[in-house]
Scaffold this active site. Structure first.
Site, PDB file in Angstrom:
ATOM      1  N   GLU A 130     -19.015 -17.766  56.414  1.00 17.82           N
ATOM      2  CA  GLU A 130     -18.363 -16.485  56.371  1.00 17.82           C
ATOM      3  C   GLU A 130     -16.893 -16.847  56.150  1.00 17.82           C
ATOM      4  O   GLU A 130     -16.775 -17.611  55.450  1.00 17.82           O
ATOM      5  CB  GLU A 130     -18.601 -15.469  57.461  1.00 17.82           C
ATOM      6  CG  GLU A 130     -20.256 -15.213  57.479  1.00 17.82           C
ATOM      7  CD  GLU A 130     -20.402 -14.037  58.697  1.00 17.82           C
ATOM      8  OE1 GLU A 130     -21.349 -14.190  59.411  1.00 17.82           O
ATOM      9  OE2 GLU A 130     -19.979 -12.866  58.242  1.00 17.82           O
ATOM     10  N   ASP A 151     -24.159  -4.150  59.079  1.00 16.86           N
ATOM     11  CA  ASP A 151     -23.873  -5.503  59.456  1.00 16.86           C
ATOM     12  C   ASP A 151     -23.469  -5.591  60.774  1.00 16.86           C
ATOM     13  O   ASP A 151     -23.387  -4.561  61.455  1.00 16.86           O
ATOM     14  CB  ASP A 151     -22.886  -6.187  58.448  1.00 16.86           C
ATOM     15  CG  ASP A 151     -23.105  -7.509  58.423  1.00 16.86           C
ATOM     16  OD1 ASP A 151     -22.679  -8.301  57.325  1.00 16.86           O
ATOM     17  OD2 ASP A 151     -23.609  -8.232  59.406  1.00 16.86           O
TER      18      ASP A 151
HETATM   19  C1  GLC Z   1     -23.102 -11.495  59.610  1.00 17.01           C
HETATM   20  C2  GLC Z   1     -23.442 -11.634  58.168  1.00 17.01           C
HETATM   21  C3  GLC Z   1     -24.866 -11.071  57.807  1.00 17.01           C
HETATM   22  C4  GLC Z   1     -25.698 -11.524  59.033  1.00 17.01           C
HETATM   23  C5  GLC Z   1     -25.350 -10.661  60.093  1.00 17.01           C
HETATM   24  C6  GLC Z   1     -26.386 -11.293  61.461  1.00 17.01           C
HETATM   25  O1  GLC Z   1     -21.833 -11.091  59.951  1.00 17.01           O
HETATM   26  O2  GLC Z   1     -22.421 -10.896  57.481  1.00 17.01           O
HETATM   27  O3  GLC Z   1     -24.954 -11.644  56.669  1.00 17.01           O
HETATM   28  O4  GLC Z   1     -26.848 -11.141  58.441  1.00 17.01           O
HETATM   29  O5  GLC Z   1     -24.117 -11.092  60.516  1.00 17.01           O
HETATM   30  O6  GLC Z   1     -26.226 -12.500  61.913  1.00 17.01           O
END
Ligand code: GLC
Length: 668
Positions: free
Chosen positions: A518, A322
């Site tokens: 988030e 991530d």
């Molecule tokens: C974010 C998320 C993830 C996402 C990634 C790219 O922090 O946790 O779900 O796909 O970054 O944007």
């Protein structure tokens, strides 16, 4: 022989890791592969592709291999940078747009995608042409592109209980991605939230692992096409991502990126079910979770990434970290983390620190700190996906097509998804459906706000700060209600604060949570507007004027709202329905005689919590005074409505007309 040896290599690694896990059986956060189900993965391995990949790997320099395992964000890299740093992928994170600005037009995205790809495949001395992957969070439609169809968020799709719908939405989303040059969706989220205070609950389909398992494979097939397929992009498909592995929805207190303390059997039973069906469907990538399991960060957990995911579950695609998730491993940073690669991450999502990470990882490989075999396995997995996607075939027949984005078919699909997702929680004295000839007041700050009804991950990370004109093909809930009433001889008056003068027969009040994404959506309590119950005052004022009230609740999760429910004659959980707000009116507004035009079919995919007595008392007494939000209260376990609850219109009963209710509906 070469191919066969390579094919054996991952399983040797898996055995090594299982052995390590067995020896450390007593340690926390160590998985035992034998406790986990086998997935029947048949999706990605075929001899022709493997030979082609082996031949490519044989030609690549160490620098080119390191480049393949690093993904940068478009806000921190230019196409020219790829000549010095041959990265294998880029992403557009939630905040990122072409040229770092707010220009999210399809043309701008396609131009950027083509510029990046051109450098990655150009012929130049010492360069092995390998097309770059472009990944985006297309989690409810191609939601970062203006003009795209925005589908209901997953929590609403879960309430639809319709796996076939999920596959159709995945296919439409992939097409709307392909037209702008994207080839990798960071979806579906297979989270199984256990505490609704988690800000990412709406990205999940359900608290029920069985429903998540039924949906996962459908979304993967919708996005990617059938397993064993080839040339996905040429057929308007993209790579899917099962995320976030594993246990992201089980953290203590619903704290985003927190620790999931579940036992290993519970981790299997509750949190892993979606991955089994996603892998069976040939999912091409899995994203590691920020969260930890029993105190061990997933990005550094070899027993889960290698022993379970790649070993026991048989995952043949690649694991992407991530956003700087590798840096959360003890001893790591954004730019330096051999531990993640060793644990089983195949591609670093290194949005900003990608250049230093490249240099450090190259040095660690040269120094022997990272076994070259692990690098080759990671590169093999990435190239395997690129080959199955058809990226080495220059044809991109979907790119630039003007007829795909928000096509009438996709909009109709989204509207039907809205209808299927709404859950009728209360319909006192059959107030709904409203007769199409009625005079209706439409109130609430969510009534005429397309951005609000779309929620987070919409034209930006948090989904906030939009105006309706940002959605050229969208329709607000109010606009849908007005259209339905005017078609039936009725009228709709918009008055956000409910202060309209003309005496309506019924009021529809659209309110709920503002957009968030988030951890910004993490809550200390599950009580709705626990401090000042602003919306309750509006509902109570309308009831005091003997105006029947239909509440339409926009939220990323069920919230304890007993006072608002009790102040409503009818209450609809609308979740985050997306750009086709007209789907709400399809259910609320009947025909000129008041008979339903469509019926509710949605059922809760999460239990709906009841308010605590203290919170309900505070709502009554405080009457909106800022009672102050207490420290994080224990999760409410007593539901007001159980998992699976949802009302329908009575069959063949004479539907009530709002007018008849006007005088007879005394407040509760
Ligand atoms: C974010 C998320 C993830 C996402 C990634 C790219 O922090 O946790 O779900 O796909 O970054 O944007």
């Amino acid at each position: 022989m070469v191919a066969r040896l390579n094919l054996l290599r991952p399983s040797i690694l898996a055995l090594l890791c299982c052995a390590a896990a067995a020896s450390a059986a007593a340690a926390r956060g160590v998985a035992h592969a034998e406790l986990w189900p086998h997935a029947r993965s048949t999706g990605l391995l075929d001899p022709v592709t493997e030979l082609r990949v082996s031949e490519l790997i044989g030609r690549m320099s160490l620098e080119e291999k390191v480049g393949q395992i690093i993904q940068a964000d478009i806000g921190y890299i230019t196409p020219e940078d790829l000549r010095r740093y041959p990265l294998g992928a880029v992403l557009a994170g939630g905040r990122s747009a072409p040229d770092g600005g707010s220009n999210r037009t399809p043309a701008a995205w396609l131009a950027l995608a083509r510029a990046l790809r051109a450098v990655s495949i150009e012929s130049r001395p010492g360069h092995t042409p390998i097309p770059i992957l472009f990944g985006v969070d297309a989690i409810h439609g191609n939601n970062g592109v203006s003009g795209a169809t925005i589908f209901p968020h997953n929590i609403g799709l879960g309430a639809a209980h319709d796996p076939a719908l999920i596959g159709r939405i995945g296919a439409a989303t992939a097409q709307e991605m392909a037209v702008v040059g994207f080839d990798w969706a960071f979806a579906p989220a297979l989270s199984v939230p256990q505490d609704l205070r988690w800000g990412r609950s709406y990205e999940s389909y359900s608290q029920d692992p069985a429903l998540v398992r039924r949906y996962a494979g459908e979304m993967v097939r919708g996005l990617q096409g059938e397993p064993n397929g080839m040339n996905s992009v040429q057929s308007g498909h993209v790579a899917a991502t099962a995320k976030h592995f594993l246990g992201d929805g089980g953290t203590r207190g619903g704290i985003d990126q927190g620790d999931t303390e579940a036992s290993e059997p519970e981790l299997v039973r509750v949190h892993a079910q979606g991955y089994v069906s996603a892998i069976d469907a040939g999912v091409m990538s899995v994203m590691a979770s920020y969260s930890s399991w029993q105190g061990v960060k997933l990005h550094g957990n070899a027993s889960l990434l290698r022993g379970v995911l790649k070993g026991r579950l048989g995952f043949e695609g690649f694991v992407v970290g991530d956003w700087n998730g590798h840096a959360q491993i003890a001893g790591c940073s954004n730019t330096n983390c051999a531990a993640a690669l060793i644990a089983g991450i195949d591609m670093f999502m290194a949005p900003d620190g990608w250049k230093e990470l490249f240099d450090n990882t190259l040095a660690q490989l040269r120094a022997g700190d990272i076994p070259l075999a692990l690098l080759d396995d990671a590169v093999r997995r990435i190239l395997r996906v690129k080959a199955r996607l058809g990226l080495f075939d220059g044809a991109r027949p979907w790119e630039g097509r003007p007829d795909v984005l928000a096509s009438s078919a996709h909009r109709a699909l989204a509207r039907s998804a809205v209808r299927e997702s709404l859950v009728l929680l209360k319909n006192r004295r059959q107030l709904l459906p409203i007769r199409a000839s009625a005079r209706v007041l439409v109130a609430g700050d969510g009534a005429d706000d397309i951005g609000r009804q779309c929620g987070g991950w919409t034209l930006g990370w948090q989904g906030s700060g939009h105006v309706n004109s940002d959605f050229p093909h969208g329709e607000s809930i109010y606009a849908g209600i007005r259209a339905a009433l005017e078609a039936g001889g009725g009228s709709a008056q918009l008055s956000v604060d409910g202060s309209a003068t003309a005496a309506p027969e019924v009021a529809i009040v659209v309110f709920g949570e503002p957009p968030y994404a988030e951890s910004a959506g993490d809550l200390p309590t599950i009580e709705y507007q626990a401090g000042a119950r602003r919306d309750l005052k509006l509902l109570q004022r309308l009831r005091a004027e003997h105006i029947p009230v239909v509440s339409v609740f926009l939220s990323g999760r069920p919230l304890a709202a007993d006072s608002e429910l009790d102040a409503s004659d009818a209450f609809v959980a609308a979740w985050l329905p997306g750009s086709e707000g007209g789907g709400v009116a399809d259910l609320l507004i009947g025909d000129a005689h008041g008979a339903p035009r469509h019926d509710f079919s949605g059922r809760l995919s999460f239990a709906w919590p009841a308010s605590t007595p203290a919170a309900a008392a505070a709502a009554g007494a405080a009457n909106g005074a800022a009672a102050g939000v207490k420290a994080r209260t224990a999760a409410i376990t007593r539901p007001r409505f159980a998992l699976g609850y949802g009302l329908h219109y009575p069959a063949h009963s004479p539907a009530r007309t709002a007018g008849a209710c006007n005088r007879a509906c005394a407040p509760d």
